[in-house]
Motif scaffolding. Structure first.
Motif: not given
Length: 119
Positions: A109-118, A3-12, A17-24
């Protein structure tokens, strides 16, 4: 099961800045080259950055060079993507992936994390 699990996405906001992490859950994480990709609807998945087994070698696409930094912590089986100076066009689903050094094909592959930049 790998499993690859991404985290840290969001709205900015743009410029932020954002920092994504992926735990494997890879038993031999340090034997995999790790990469970060992104995808927007209707477009192909784009390789943004990759990092060598020890972390001493990196690759960046022209679209993120100078703004994004990939790193890894082999003791924690984690890869990171520090994203600075974000732009609205960086909006996408971000994925981490792993491949052996003997092939260019990413196997896990991980499942993905959404990053949205306004704007």
């Amino acid at each position: 099961q790998v499993q690859l699990v991404e985290s840290g996405g969001g709205l900015v906001q743009a410029g932020g800045s954002l920092r994504l992490s992926c735990a494997a859950s890879l038993r031999t994480f340090s034997t995999y080259i790790m990469g970060w990709f992104r995808q927007v609807p209707g477009k192909e998945r784009e390789l943004l950055a990759s990092i060598s087994l020890s972390g001493g070698g990196t690759y960046y696409s022209n679209s993120v060079k100078g703004r994004f930094t990939i790193s890894r912590d082999n003791a924690k089986n984690t890869v990171f993507l520090q994203m600075n100076s974000l732009k609205p066009e960086d909006t996408a689903v971000y994925y981490c992936a792993a491949r052996f050094s003997t092939t260019m094909t990413y196997r896990y592959w991980g499942q993905g994390t959404q990053v949205t930049v306004s704007s």
